[in-house]
Enzyme design. Structure first.
Site, PDB file in Angstrom:
ATOM      1  N   LYS A  11      -2.573 -13.437  -5.755  1.00 50.36           N
ATOM      2  CA  LYS A  11      -3.936 -12.973  -5.256  1.00 50.36           C
ATOM      3  C   LYS A  11      -5.000 -12.771  -5.993  1.00 50.36           C
ATOM      4  CE  LYS A  11      -2.436  -9.679  -2.341  1.00 50.36           C
ATOM      5  NZ  LYS A  11      -0.917  -9.580  -2.759  1.00 50.36           N
ATOM      6  N   ARG A  58      -4.127  -4.571   5.379  1.00 48.55           N
ATOM      7  CA  ARG A  58      -2.472  -4.717   5.235  1.00 48.55           C
ATOM      8  C   ARG A  58      -1.876  -4.104   6.550  1.00 48.55           C
ATOM      9  NH1 ARG A  58      -2.641  -4.010  -0.836  1.00 48.55           N
ATOM     10  NH2 ARG A  58      -0.504  -4.578  -1.608  1.00 48.55           N
ATOM     11  N   ARG A  80       6.070  -8.976 -15.038  1.00 48.48           N
ATOM     12  CA  ARG A  80       4.684  -8.437 -15.095  1.00 48.48           C
ATOM     13  C   ARG A  80       5.045  -6.790 -15.422  1.00 48.48           C
ATOM     14  NH1 ARG A  80       0.619  -8.288 -10.221  1.00 48.48           N
ATOM     15  NH2 ARG A  80       1.905  -6.552  -9.390  1.00 48.48           N
ATOM     16  N   ARG A 122       3.390  -1.281 -15.258  1.00 49.29           N
ATOM     17  CA  ARG A 122       2.734  -0.699 -14.151  1.00 49.29           C
ATOM     18  C   ARG A 122       3.752   0.432 -13.414  1.00 49.29           C
ATOM     19  NH1 ARG A 122      -0.721  -4.629 -10.078  1.00 49.29           N
ATOM     20  NH2 ARG A 122       0.620  -3.391  -8.547  1.00 49.29           N
ATOM     21  N   ARG A 154       7.784  -2.804  -1.712  1.00 49.19           N
ATOM     22  CA  ARG A 154       6.631  -3.335  -1.344  1.00 49.19           C
ATOM     23  C   ARG A 154       6.850  -4.862  -0.530  1.00 49.19           C
ATOM     24  NH1 ARG A 154       3.923  -4.332  -6.573  1.00 49.19           N
ATOM     25  NH2 ARG A 154       2.141  -4.167  -5.414  1.00 49.19           N
TER      26      ARG A 154
HETATM   27  P1  AMP Z   1      -1.819  -4.372  -4.851  1.00 49.33           P
HETATM   28  O1  AMP Z   1      -2.456  -4.103  -6.316  1.00 49.33           O
HETATM   29  O2  AMP Z   1      -2.706  -4.756  -3.870  1.00 49.33           O
HETATM   30  O3  AMP Z   1      -0.667  -4.397  -4.889  1.00 49.33           O
HETATM   31  O4  AMP Z   1      -1.752  -2.621  -4.337  1.00 49.33           O
HETATM   32  C1  AMP Z   1      -1.272  -1.453  -5.079  1.00 49.33           C
HETATM   33  C2  AMP Z   1      -0.841  -0.361  -4.010  1.00 49.33           C
HETATM   34  O5  AMP Z   1      -2.164   0.147  -3.787  1.00 49.33           O
HETATM   35  C3  AMP Z   1      -0.247  -0.864  -2.911  1.00 49.33           C
HETATM   36  O6  AMP Z   1       1.354  -0.720  -2.973  1.00 49.33           O
HETATM   37  C4  AMP Z   1      -0.427   0.557  -1.980  1.00 49.33           C
HETATM   38  O7  AMP Z   1       0.295   1.529  -2.356  1.00 49.33           O
HETATM   39  C5  AMP Z   1      -1.789   0.600  -2.436  1.00 49.33           C
HETATM   40  N1  AMP Z   1      -2.814  -0.304  -1.538  1.00 49.33           N
HETATM   41  C6  AMP Z   1      -3.419  -1.214  -1.863  1.00 49.33           C
HETATM   42  N2  AMP Z   1      -4.213  -1.833  -0.816  1.00 49.33           N
HETATM   43  C7  AMP Z   1      -3.826  -1.029   0.337  1.00 49.33           C
HETATM   44  C8  AMP Z   1      -4.299  -1.176   1.658  1.00 49.33           C
HETATM   45  N3  AMP Z   1      -5.021  -2.160   2.051  1.00 49.33           N
HETATM   46  N4  AMP Z   1      -3.534  -0.249   2.438  1.00 49.33           N
HETATM   47  C9  AMP Z   1      -2.572   0.346   1.915  1.00 49.33           C
HETATM   48  N5  AMP Z   1      -2.212   0.522   0.741  1.00 49.33           N
HETATM   49  C10 AMP Z   1      -2.992  -0.320  -0.133  1.00 49.33           C
END
Ligand code: AMP
Length: 191
Positions: free
Chosen positions: A13, A88, A127, A133, A144
């Site tokens: 994404k 989400r 990754r 990370r 996740r």
């Molecule tokens: P991402 O980089 O988008 O995979 O986000 C990393 C982490 O940030 C996720 O696993 C969540 O813990 C948190 N996070 C990101 N976006 C959201 C969202 N819209 N709602 C809740 N938690 C989020």
């Protein structure tokens, strides 16, 4: 132009979001990136978000919604934005609807990247080695994915009911996926 890019963690994404945002001249807003920036700066938001992120859990809606509201209120987002990683949950969909309606605009399209779940897990494990990370350990990766299936995948149906979802095959070369997205979006009139 107001867009969302969706897909399971590791679907690519973020990579595609940059190309799309650049094409339309709008900011790509990644909630994950904003959380990570806050974590590395040690802000109160970062301290709170980190507890959830490290466990692969979602940050509470209230916290996330407030952060997005503040971000899309910034001047660079007045002509539009591309959201990556938000909404989400169903509660976030409702909140976003309210935010967009308040400005008198509408959501133009939802790009949904479809990918092979097993390959994704492999990508994420790779990754983890390269980027290190904290939320890329195997248990967290699985959590996740689980949360995505339970809480986020149902949103595709919600937006699908509004006729604005573009399902895009997210497998293969990055540039091929970009091409598919652009082909699909060209049929969406710009506002
Ligand atoms: P991402 O980089 O988008 O995979 O986000 C990393 C982490 O940030 C996720 O696993 C969540 O813990 C948190 N996070 C990101 N976006 C959201 C969202 N819209 N709602 C809740 N938690 C989020």
């Amino acid at each position: 132009m107001r867009l969302i890019i969706m897909g399971p963690p590791g679907a690519g994404k973020g990579t595609q979001a940059k190309f799309i945002a650049e094409h339309f001249g709008i900011p790509a807003i990644s909630t994950g990136d904003i959380f990570r920036a806050n974590v590395s700066q040690g802000t109160p938001l970062g301290v709170e978000a980190k507890r959830y992120m490290d466990a692969g859990e979602y940050v509470p809606d209230e916290v996330t919604n407030r952060m997005v509201r503040n971000r899309i209120d910034e001047p660079d987002a007045t002509t539009g934005f591309l959201l990556d990683g938000y909404p989400r949950t169903l509660a976030q969909v409702e909140e976003l609807d309210g935010m967009i309606a308040f400005t008198g605009h509408r959501l133009d399209a939802v790009v949904c990247l479809t990918v092979d779940q097993d390959e994704i897990v492999q990508r994420l494990l790779q990754r983890a080695q390269v980027e290190g990370r904290a939320d890329d350990t195997e248990d967290v990766i699985r959590r996740r994915q689980e949360l995505y299936v339970e809480q986020t995948a149902p949103l595709i149906e919600v937006y699908g009911g509004r006729g604005i979802v573009h399902q895009i095959d997210g497998m293969g070369a990055v540039e091929d996926v970009t091409k598919r997205i652009f082909e699909a979006l060209d049929v969406v009139p710009e506002s």
